[in-house]
Every structure is written in C-alpha cells, then in structure tokens.
Design a protein around this motif. Structure first.
Motif, PDB file in Angstrom:
ATOM      1  N   GLU A 167       0.842  -1.202   0.000  1.00  0.00           N
ATOM      2  CA  GLU A 167       0.000   0.000   0.000  1.00  0.00           C
ATOM      3  C   GLU A 167       0.883   1.259   0.000  1.00  0.00           C
ATOM      4  O   GLU A 167       0.610   2.221  -0.724  1.00  0.00           O
ATOM      5  N   ARG A 170       2.563   1.553  -3.490  1.00  0.00           N
ATOM      6  CA  ARG A 170       1.603   2.042  -4.482  1.00  0.00           C
ATOM      7  C   ARG A 170       1.475   3.566  -4.373  1.00  0.00           C
ATOM      8  O   ARG A 170       1.367   4.264  -5.368  1.00  0.00           O
ATOM      9  N   SER A 173       4.292   5.268  -6.210  1.00  0.00           N
ATOM     10  CA  SER A 173       4.201   5.171  -7.674  1.00  0.00           C
ATOM     11  C   SER A 173       3.030   5.948  -8.261  1.00  0.00           C
ATOM     12  O   SER A 173       3.124   6.493  -9.369  1.00  0.00           O
ATOM     13  N   ALA A 174       1.908   5.970  -7.536  1.00  0.00           N
ATOM     14  CA  ALA A 174       0.658   6.488  -8.105  1.00  0.00           C
ATOM     15  C   ALA A 174       0.782   7.897  -8.687  1.00  0.00           C
ATOM     16  O   ALA A 174       0.345   8.128  -9.821  1.00  0.00           O
ATOM     17  N   PRO A 175       1.384   8.872  -7.970  1.00  0.00           N
ATOM     18  CA  PRO A 175       1.441  10.223  -8.543  1.00  0.00           C
ATOM     19  C   PRO A 175       2.266  10.287  -9.827  1.00  0.00           C
ATOM     20  O   PRO A 175       2.015  11.129 -10.689  1.00  0.00           O
ATOM     21  N   TYR A 177       2.663   7.661 -12.134  1.00  0.00           N
ATOM     22  CA  TYR A 177       1.883   7.037 -13.212  1.00  0.00           C
ATOM     23  C   TYR A 177       0.646   7.850 -13.576  1.00  0.00           C
ATOM     24  O   TYR A 177       0.229   7.878 -14.725  1.00  0.00           O
ATOM     25  N   TYR A 178       0.047   8.507 -12.580  1.00  0.00           N
ATOM     26  CA  TYR A 178      -1.127   9.358 -12.858  1.00  0.00           C
ATOM     27  C   TYR A 178      -0.752  10.456 -13.848  1.00  0.00           C
ATOM     28  O   TYR A 178      -1.455  10.703 -14.830  1.00  0.00           O
ATOM     29  N   ARG A 179       0.405  11.094 -13.600  1.00  0.00           N
ATOM     30  CA  ARG A 179       0.859  12.133 -14.528  1.00  0.00           C
ATOM     31  C   ARG A 179       1.250  11.539 -15.884  1.00  0.00           C
ATOM     32  O   ARG A 179       1.001  12.132 -16.930  1.00  0.00           O
ATOM     33  N   THR A 181       0.169   8.700 -17.391  1.00  0.00           N
ATOM     34  CA  THR A 181      -0.891   8.099 -18.229  1.00  0.00           C
ATOM     35  C   THR A 181      -2.093   9.006 -18.420  1.00  0.00           C
ATOM     36  O   THR A 181      -2.773   8.896 -19.433  1.00  0.00           O
ATOM     37  N   VAL A 182      -2.395   9.864 -17.442  1.00  0.00           N
ATOM     38  CA  VAL A 182      -3.679  10.562 -17.469  1.00  0.00           C
ATOM     39  C   VAL A 182      -3.509  12.059 -17.731  1.00  0.00           C
ATOM     40  O   VAL A 182      -3.978  12.564 -18.742  1.00  0.00           O
ATOM     41  N   ARG A 194       7.919  15.049  -3.867  1.00  0.00           N
ATOM     42  CA  ARG A 194       6.605  15.158  -3.220  1.00  0.00           C
ATOM     43  C   ARG A 194       5.932  13.795  -3.095  1.00  0.00           C
ATOM     44  O   ARG A 194       5.250  13.527  -2.108  1.00  0.00           O
ATOM     45  N   ALA A 198       4.920  12.663   0.534  1.00  0.00           N
ATOM     46  CA  ALA A 198       3.488  12.485   0.800  1.00  0.00           C
ATOM     47  C   ALA A 198       3.212  11.056   1.279  1.00  0.00           C
ATOM     48  O   ALA A 198       2.472  10.844   2.246  1.00  0.00           O
TER      49      ALA A 198
END
Lengths: 211, 211
Positions: A167, A170, A173-175, A177-179, A181-182, A194, A198
């Motif tokens: 958890e 993840r 990595s999430a921020p 991959y969000y930038r 891919t999205v 950050r 975070a």
C-alpha cells in the motif's frame, strides 16, 4: 529452421524452464527484443507478427506457433520485463529507499525508449483483457520485490509496525503514473520528492496500517 | 441536409459559440453521444466516422467536414465532458469535500459505461498526441473546478495556508487512476478512504505547500 526452434509444448514456455544459452532462449530473446523495439516505435496497434519475425531473424511459423498473436507477444514481454527488473534498493533509510524507487520509476518512464514501451503496454492493457492481466502481474511482481524495503523501515521504527508495504509502495508510484498516463504532466525531480514525502507522511500517520 | 448543418468556419466550433437549441448544437450532441457510445462499446481503435454518422443520424459529409477524424471526435468529446462535468462539492469540511471528489472519480471509473469511455480516451491519449493534449486539458479543467474546495479548507485552518490546491487534488485522484489504468486493481471504498486520508495527512504535513 522452423523445425529446430519448435517447442515441445504448445503453451509459451516460462523462462525458468529453458537453458539460458539454449536455442529456444535465444529465439525468445530476439523476438522479445524485436517486440519491445516495435512497441517503442509504433505502439501496440501496429504490432505485426510477420514484421517481428523478420526483425528477430526468426521464421514466421515459429513466432505464430509460440506466441500466437500480438497479445501473446506483449504478455510474454511483460513477463520477461518482470524477470529482468532491477533489485530493490537498500540505502539504510526508508526515505532513501523510497526515493530510489520513485527515481527508478521516473527514469524508466522519462527514458525515450522505455517510456514509449510502457505507454504501449499500458495502452495494450486498456484494449485487451489478457494484456491487462499481464500488466497487473508485472506490477504485482515489482511491488512484491520492493516490499522488504518497507519491512526494514518498520523494523527501524521509521513508520508504524503493521504498515502494509504494498500500500505504501503504491502511494509512491501512483502520482508518477497518474501524470504519465492521465494528466500527461512532466515528471520533474519535485514530483518525485513530493511523491515520496506524501507517502511517508501518510504512512507515519497510520494511513497504510493493515486493517 | 448536408447544407443545413454546414458550419461557417472550418475549425470545430467551441460549444459557447452556438445557440444551445440550434441545429448545429443538436448535430454536435447526436455525434458526441454516438462517439461516446462507440468508445464505450469498442474502444478508440474501432472508432469509425461512417458508423458514427449513421449512429447519430447525421450525414457523413457533415461528420468528416466538422470533426475530420476519430481524433477530432475524441478531442471534442473530451471538451464536451469537461463542460458537462458536475460542480465541486461543498460539504463544510475539506475531508468531506475530498471524499466527495474521490467518490465521484470512483463512481465514474467503476460505472460500466463511463469506465469504458475513460479507458478508451486514456488509451487514445497513449496512442495520439492530440488526444493526449485534450485529455490533459480535460483534467486541468476538472482540477481547476475543484481548487476552491482546498482554498476553503485552508481558510478554515484545516491545512496549512499556502497549500497548492491542484497538487492536493492530484494526490486524491492519483491512487484511483493508478489502479484503474496500470495495476488494474479494484476501486473499493477502502481505496477511496485511504486516498483521501493519505492526501490530507501529507497536506497537513506541508508536503503540498507552494515552493
């Protein structure tokens, strides 16, 4: 030549069952390298079995028999990428290890060639369920490889005992991959910093404790 | 009929320049609805201008003249989705507003139809630079609409003054989109709750302060 490269089973062989220097392993390496190059250059929808065979210097029949379809090539490439991936960092602090993880993700996604490969396999996952499962497997393997980093941080008292390692990873990595891919925003050093800060702040606050 | 729906300019008209009840607006609505349905059913690569025209009950020439290509349809749909999107929440607390934001994202991505549309437009963004820009614009608009939520939370003292609203909102969305596009994990209520708690913990810790 087609005869020589035929496999004893009809399923794609998993790499562990092959002698690394054997002919079958060499054919697989050449085909997966050609697949990676084709994905980087033209994306998933332009993937063409005949061109992969030509690029790899392997007979078409071998490629069709062993991988079956472009989806088969992408799923085997993802399996190979998971096998080839770098080991987790061990810098002596959780913040250092998570920064190494985030920098590895950033360096991969911003590399012209590997970034294009990841964009292509993520697009393949959006278009095909088998590719989606292979992509999920790839990230499950990667996250599991880095989990000991979090366990060591917990043992050193840097985060609460009982923090869910995957958890927390993840959340790092999430921020990125969000930038990627999205929102298609640049993955700067500040974004990496950050993401790590975070995730650590949330972990220290107990957000990632196992239920 | 082709004559009647012709636009005075060759660029796709932006919606603000049209009377909402006018024929041009009705044609646009029908074409974008057909585009959304086609994306939900078959994805970006199966998008076919002739079938969109037939599905919308609009002449092919109109669709080709006004949107030019499947990429033109997707970019105009994303513009329309940004215009049609729901206003930001105002629940009285920052945690409540961020939870409403995360639930809206989750409800959209887990809705069978809208989830498929988002998967298709994200895949389109991975394959085409013009779609990528339209996707980035869509999220820029959405994030800007929700920014006042963070400003109000700052004014109430729930997070430090000087917190970057968009940075905090990205932190709420990122874990949801990361699972949706990359790791393909389920968007449960627990995932929503952790995304909100983690983003808030980081914000309180000063991670999203403007440099």
């Amino acid at each position: 030549m087609e005869q020589e490269t035929r496999l004893p089973e009809s399923q794609p062989a998993s790499p562990g069952t092959l002698r690394p220097g054997g002919r079958t392993a060499k054919v697989r390496r050449a085909v997966l390298d050609a697949t990676r190059d084709a994905l980087a250059e033209s994306g998933f929808h332009a993937l063409n079995m005949d061109r992969i065979a030509a690029g790899a210097g392997v007979g078409k029949t071998t490629v069709y028999r062993r991988w079956g379809s472009p989806v088969g090539l992408v799923t085997d490439l993802l399996r190979d990428m998971a096998d080839q991936s770098l080991p987790a960092a061990d810098t002596g602090s959780l913040a250092g290890d998570l920064r190494a993880n985030a920098e590895l993700v950033r360096d991969t996604l911003t590399d012209a060639r590997m970034g294009a490969v990841f964009r292509a396999v993520i697009a393949a996952g959006a278009c095909d369920e088998e590719c989606a499962r292979a992509l999920a497997d790839f990230y499950r393997t990667r996250l599991a490889e880095w989990a000991p980093v979090v366990a060591r941080g917990g043992a050193r008292g840097e985060i609460p005992a009982g923090t869910d390692p995957v958890e927390l990873l993840r959340a790092v990595s999430a921020p990125l991959y969000y930038r990627f891919t999205v929102t298609r925003e640049e993955l700067t050093a500040a974004v990496v910093e950050r993401a790590v800060s975070a995730a650590l702040a949330a972990a220290r606050d107990g957000v990632f404790l196992r239920p």
